[in-house]
Motif scaffolding. Sequence first.
Motif, PDB file in Angstrom:
ATOM      1  N   THR A   7      -5.419 -34.139  11.612  1.00  0.00           N
ATOM      2  CA  THR A   7      -4.608 -33.359  12.476  1.00  0.00           C
ATOM      3  C   THR A   7      -5.532 -32.260  13.072  1.00  0.00           C
ATOM      4  O   THR A   7      -6.546 -31.927  12.546  1.00  0.00           O
ATOM      5  CB  THR A   7      -3.536 -32.559  11.635  1.00  0.00           C
ATOM      6  N   GLU A   8      -5.137 -31.626  14.286  1.00  0.00           N
ATOM      7  CA  GLU A   8      -5.581 -30.600  14.882  1.00  0.00           C
ATOM      8  C   GLU A   8      -5.804 -29.287  13.828  1.00  0.00           C
ATOM      9  O   GLU A   8      -7.148 -28.633  13.844  1.00  0.00           O
ATOM     10  CB  GLU A   8      -5.001 -29.783  16.138  1.00  0.00           C
ATOM     11  N   ASP A   9      -4.959 -29.031  13.006  1.00  0.00           N
ATOM     12  CA  ASP A   9      -5.076 -27.976  11.935  1.00  0.00           C
ATOM     13  C   ASP A   9      -6.136 -28.182  11.076  1.00  0.00           C
ATOM     14  O   ASP A   9      -6.864 -27.304  10.675  1.00  0.00           O
ATOM     15  CB  ASP A   9      -3.934 -27.540  11.445  1.00  0.00           C
ATOM     16  N   THR A  10      -5.933 -29.499  10.382  1.00  0.00           N
ATOM     17  CA  THR A  10      -7.269 -29.928   9.622  1.00  0.00           C
ATOM     18  C   THR A  10      -8.530 -29.739  10.324  1.00  0.00           C
ATOM     19  O   THR A  10      -9.445 -29.278   9.563  1.00  0.00           O
ATOM     20  CB  THR A  10      -6.970 -31.598   9.416  1.00  0.00           C
ATOM     21  N   ILE A  11      -8.482 -30.391  11.440  1.00  0.00           N
ATOM     22  CA  ILE A  11     -10.130 -30.114  12.186  1.00  0.00           C
ATOM     23  C   ILE A  11     -10.344 -28.779  12.261  1.00  0.00           C
ATOM     24  O   ILE A  11     -11.408 -28.238  12.019  1.00  0.00           O
ATOM     25  CB  ILE A  11     -10.020 -30.641  13.729  1.00  0.00           C
ATOM     26  N   LYS A  12      -9.490 -27.804  12.830  1.00  0.00           N
ATOM     27  CA  LYS A  12      -9.879 -26.196  12.723  1.00  0.00           C
ATOM     28  C   LYS A  12     -10.372 -25.836  11.402  1.00  0.00           C
ATOM     29  O   LYS A  12     -11.462 -24.950  11.199  1.00  0.00           O
ATOM     30  CB  LYS A  12      -8.784 -25.543  13.180  1.00  0.00           C
ATOM     31  N   TYR A  13      -9.957 -26.029  10.203  1.00  0.00           N
ATOM     32  CA  TYR A  13      -9.941 -26.012   8.796  1.00  0.00           C
ATOM     33  C   TYR A  13     -11.466 -26.241   8.487  1.00  0.00           C
ATOM     34  O   TYR A  13     -12.308 -25.706   8.075  1.00  0.00           O
ATOM     35  CB  TYR A  13      -9.019 -26.353   7.945  1.00  0.00           C
ATOM     36  N   MET A  14     -11.788 -27.484   8.724  1.00  0.00           N
ATOM     37  CA  MET A  14     -12.992 -28.209   8.353  1.00  0.00           C
ATOM     38  C   MET A  14     -13.901 -27.552   9.263  1.00  0.00           C
ATOM     39  O   MET A  14     -15.271 -27.312   8.672  1.00  0.00           O
ATOM     40  CB  MET A  14     -12.872 -29.850   8.607  1.00  0.00           C
ATOM     41  N   ARG A  15     -13.974 -27.175  10.555  1.00  0.00           N
ATOM     42  CA  ARG A  15     -14.921 -26.642  11.523  1.00  0.00           C
ATOM     43  C   ARG A  15     -15.167 -25.346  10.884  1.00  0.00           C
ATOM     44  O   ARG A  15     -16.520 -25.017  10.868  1.00  0.00           O
ATOM     45  CB  ARG A  15     -14.314 -26.684  12.654  1.00  0.00           C
ATOM     46  N   ALA A  16     -14.090 -24.513  10.338  1.00  0.00           N
ATOM     47  CA  ALA A  16     -14.196 -23.155   9.972  1.00  0.00           C
ATOM     48  C   ALA A  16     -15.220 -23.250   8.551  1.00  0.00           C
ATOM     49  O   ALA A  16     -16.320 -22.422   8.411  1.00  0.00           O
ATOM     50  CB  ALA A  16     -13.032 -22.516   9.626  1.00  0.00           C
ATOM     51  N   GLN A  17     -15.045 -24.176   7.585  1.00  0.00           N
ATOM     52  CA  GLN A  17     -15.725 -24.390   6.622  1.00  0.00           C
ATOM     53  C   GLN A  17     -17.089 -24.811   6.785  1.00  0.00           C
ATOM     54  O   GLN A  17     -18.091 -23.959   6.047  1.00  0.00           O
ATOM     55  CB  GLN A  17     -15.059 -25.458   5.571  1.00  0.00           C
ATOM     56  N   ILE A  18     -17.365 -25.468   7.794  1.00  0.00           N
ATOM     57  CA  ILE A  18     -18.838 -25.937   7.942  1.00  0.00           C
ATOM     58  C   ILE A  18     -19.447 -24.691   8.540  1.00  0.00           C
ATOM     59  O   ILE A  18     -20.674 -24.448   8.313  1.00  0.00           O
ATOM     60  CB  ILE A  18     -18.845 -27.238   8.979  1.00  0.00           C
ATOM     61  N   GLU A  19     -18.820 -23.831   9.509  1.00  0.00           N
ATOM     62  CA  GLU A  19     -19.319 -22.842  10.010  1.00  0.00           C
ATOM     63  C   GLU A  19     -19.725 -21.871   9.001  1.00  0.00           C
ATOM     64  O   GLU A  19     -20.840 -21.255   9.160  1.00  0.00           O
ATOM     65  CB  GLU A  19     -18.332 -22.300  11.180  1.00  0.00           C
ATOM     66  N   ASP A  20     -18.828 -21.555   8.121  1.00  0.00           N
ATOM     67  CA  ASP A  20     -19.051 -20.564   6.926  1.00  0.00           C
ATOM     68  C   ASP A  20     -20.487 -20.917   6.313  1.00  0.00           C
ATOM     69  O   ASP A  20     -21.236 -20.183   5.627  1.00  0.00           O
ATOM     70  CB  ASP A  20     -18.084 -20.634   5.939  1.00  0.00           C
ATOM     71  N   ALA A  21     -20.675 -22.264   6.131  1.00  0.00           N
ATOM     72  CA  ALA A  21     -21.956 -22.854   5.418  1.00  0.00           C
ATOM     73  C   ALA A  21     -22.902 -22.854   6.230  1.00  0.00           C
ATOM     74  O   ALA A  21     -24.054 -23.779   5.930  1.00  0.00           O
ATOM     75  CB  ALA A  21     -21.524 -24.257   4.805  1.00  0.00           C
ATOM     76  N   ARG A  22     -22.896 -22.186   7.397  1.00  0.00           N
ATOM     77  CA  ARG A  22     -24.108 -22.181   8.158  1.00  0.00           C
ATOM     78  C   ARG A  22     -24.648 -23.608   8.868  1.00  0.00           C
ATOM     79  O   ARG A  22     -25.521 -23.758   9.112  1.00  0.00           O
ATOM     80  CB  ARG A  22     -25.471 -21.489   7.695  1.00  0.00           C
ATOM     81  N   GLY A  23     -23.558 -24.349   9.153  1.00  0.00           N
ATOM     82  CA  GLY A  23     -23.746 -25.477   9.654  1.00  0.00           C
ATOM     83  C   GLY A  23     -24.470 -26.803   8.756  1.00  0.00           C
ATOM     84  O   GLY A  23     -24.455 -27.896   9.241  1.00  0.00           O
ATOM     85  N   GLN A  24     -24.441 -26.303   7.387  1.00  0.00           N
ATOM     86  CA  GLN A  24     -24.922 -27.151   6.561  1.00  0.00           C
ATOM     87  C   GLN A  24     -23.892 -28.094   5.764  1.00  0.00           C
ATOM     88  O   GLN A  24     -22.613 -27.966   6.393  1.00  0.00           O
ATOM     89  CB  GLN A  24     -25.867 -26.467   5.446  1.00  0.00           C
ATOM     90  N   GLU A  25     -24.199 -28.976   4.973  1.00  0.00           N
ATOM     91  CA  GLU A  25     -23.339 -29.931   4.575  1.00  0.00           C
ATOM     92  C   GLU A  25     -22.319 -29.250   3.766  1.00  0.00           C
ATOM     93  O   GLU A  25     -22.396 -28.439   2.755  1.00  0.00           O
ATOM     94  CB  GLU A  25     -24.203 -31.065   3.514  1.00  0.00           C
ATOM     95  N   VAL A  26     -21.020 -29.883   3.914  1.00  0.00           N
ATOM     96  CA  VAL A  26     -19.602 -29.351   3.239  1.00  0.00           C
ATOM     97  C   VAL A  26     -19.063 -30.683   2.860  1.00  0.00           C
ATOM     98  O   VAL A  26     -19.012 -31.671   3.275  1.00  0.00           O
ATOM     99  CB  VAL A  26     -19.060 -28.396   3.802  1.00  0.00           C
ATOM    100  N   PHE A  27     -18.584 -30.771   1.473  1.00  0.00           N
ATOM    101  CA  PHE A  27     -18.017 -31.669   0.739  1.00  0.00           C
ATOM    102  C   PHE A  27     -16.405 -31.383   0.865  1.00  0.00           C
ATOM    103  O   PHE A  27     -16.333 -30.542   0.302  1.00  0.00           O
ATOM    104  CB  PHE A  27     -18.422 -32.170  -0.549  1.00  0.00           C
ATOM    105  N   PHE A  28     -15.745 -32.476   1.366  1.00  0.00           N
ATOM    106  CA  PHE A  28     -14.174 -32.042   1.176  1.00  0.00           C
ATOM    107  C   PHE A  28     -13.798 -33.217   0.444  1.00  0.00           C
ATOM    108  O   PHE A  28     -13.963 -34.301   0.261  1.00  0.00           O
ATOM    109  CB  PHE A  28     -13.760 -32.334   2.870  1.00  0.00           C
TER     110      PHE A  28
END
Length: 809
Positions: A7-28
């Motif tokens: 969903t759009e909300d999920t995409i926003k959440y995942m993008r924010a998590q990746i941005e917080d990790a400086r664009g590195q790998e994040v496992f969801f």
Amino acid sequence: MESKLFTEDTIKYMRAQIEDARGQEVFFQGAYDSNEDLMTAIKAVSRGNENMAPAIISNLKPGDVVIHNHPSGDLRPSPADIRIASKLGNKGIGFIIVNNEITESYIVVSPDSIDELELLDKEEIIKYFKPGGQLANHLENYQEREEQIEVLEKIIDIFNNNGKLMVEAGTGTGKSFAYLIPSLIWANQNNIPVIISTNTINLQQQLINKDLVFLKEIMPFDFKATLVKGRSNYICYRKLKNTLKRKDNNSELKNIAQYIEDQTNNSNFAGSKSDLTLKIDNNLWSEFASESDMCLNSACPYLKKCYFQRARKSVYQSDILVVNHHLLLADGILKNKAYSVLPDYQELIIDEAHNLTEVATKISGQDFYPPVLNNLINRIMNSSHSPLIRIRKDDYNIHPDDRQEIINLIDQELFPNLNKIEELNRQYNYELGSLMKKESSRKLRLKQNSFKSNDNIEDWMDYGDRLISLLKKTAYKFENLFDLVESNFDIKVTGEENPLIEINGYLSRLNEMANSLEINLNYKDHLDEYVFWIEKQFNTGNNNYIQRNARLEVDEFLNDVIFDKVATNIMTSATLAVNESFNYFKKKMGLSKINELIVESPFDYVNQIGIYLPEDIPSVYDDNFLDDISDDLIDYIDKKAGRTLVLFTSYKMLNQFKDIYEERLKALNINILAQGDLPRHIILKRLKNKKRQILLGTSSFWEGIDVPGESLSGLIIMKLPFEVPTDPIIAARNDKIRESGGNPFWEESLPAAIIKFKQGFGRLIRSKKDKGEIILLDRRILDKSYGSSFIRSLPKNCKLNKKWPNFNS
């Protein structure tokens, strides 16, 4: 392929998590909804850089999905991805790769459907508790207890119907087995863990070292039960090794490191602080303790020797996990932030549940403690583990030209700022002390109009604002350091430890300190939901102060961090009801719809105890109260040959008792064991093993003490356990009740005192063979209208004798 799974909300959440990790790998982690063809319940579970992001898979169940991003944008699975996908697929867990923008996805493994849960067979489980059953065949003098069966049947129904239950089971009911056996069978049938949370170490040890050990012998299947400890309880092996190989460590630190290293050669050593016989100061322990924000994760050269990871693996392989309330709530908070200590769970049992709201209150705030900031600054500037120190000593393989630029940043900007923070922090602590000068108690509640115009609050606010600004500025400098080191350090080439995680850890801690101070300094903005106060600390030998805050109500907090996340929630205690009603705790916990059960103790209290309240005693508030009752009280203690627990509501009264009674009791060869003089376990051991002892206790000694038999046959309650009305939390809650038109005494003070009173009462009779007397020495029970509420809380049909015990009649 284009990603339509989110969903759009999920995409926003995942993008924010990746941005917080400086664009590195994040496992969801998430779940797949086949009806909607969408991923649901997405949360980040692990972070790292592109080369080291660990795949956390052991806490997942069939039907779950692991999603992780490829920073490069190339969604083709790497050899490492294929290995992970294979392991996941074998467990029925899906695996999906996405790009950083979440615009494309690649499904490597599709998830299996979630298996239906196998329900408990009530008739078969009840057989364990019947004559001729497993318990009767293995326990000497076993007797079936109707009360235990009643609790058992209700718990089975709650498991099978994903329900919630609040059950008060009197002492001796056998509630531990009533919830342990269904929990074990449920975990075994469905291959999912059950969490059991307690408040006291005593109950944790009973469950792990006694009850579950016994059940391992009688259950028809094998199981694993684990006592879960927080991460900081474990040794970081990397820190230990780094300490040992440094040439400039102080001798004390080196000796401790060598001692710990010697213990690691023992195959039974689990790597936790409690495994060590040497007592280590908390500040020194931080030099060895495992820390989440300083952990190198899969990039650590000692990963295979990591004690915390070993413990974590054991946790995720267990059927029963025993935790304390603090860790339970802390894990719930972490899960909201995409981290976790415990695996995902749906079945939760909370024993000693009457303590849950108090623990929630303590953990819900955000304190600022100047000595903690000083310790952080000292670690950054002086610890042998600090990446700043190690960069200056050329411990990392950085080119000399690049290294000089980094050292200039450290020496010319970071270290001067850190020194200024230390000085400002010292002055800020002094200003807190100035505000406390006129305060007679250890705590000063902060309200809208706490201070007069001449209280020099401008200095306090000014130093606070300057400290916040400098903390944020220094954190920004750490970001610059991170970027410089990142651009000049390649772990793939150097093969060295990566300092970036630790630099980022210090950056985060400085920001957290600034945030905590800002919240406490701007307390007036948060008084609708929180109470704030300044508290003097005595345990350091210096005049240090701490700014604290706590939620006024924890009902929404508890629902957010635990209740709303579980399917089955069973809360039990011997003291949950007030006048046979659960309304007090239901309101505090925010649980309007919940099953209820009250079961009386199977003990024959009418014949096992005598309850006394001498009607000729003075008021407990009389200046000469302890002197006036001394002859009768000492005569009772002498005739009992000690063997008595005396409960107080304050250390002040406890110490007054010692001053007045100690010499007279010593002349009768009766020894006083007082809370605070020795560690709790040593005091209880002496009470059990030595004759002519009495135990004086307050606060925590009103519960968690289990001394069956002749060693304890007398209980004296000196004063009704009302909470101190001037305590900031109590006062603020009382104000809120008044503002809403309620009566804080009847709605809060009295119910809390009755719960505490029932806990104290329960210290005496611990088995069907125990006998003794309970002496109540607060005549408010007789004189005040609310006294009848305490009398009604006593076991049914017990007579209140209005005199001193007479051993001659």
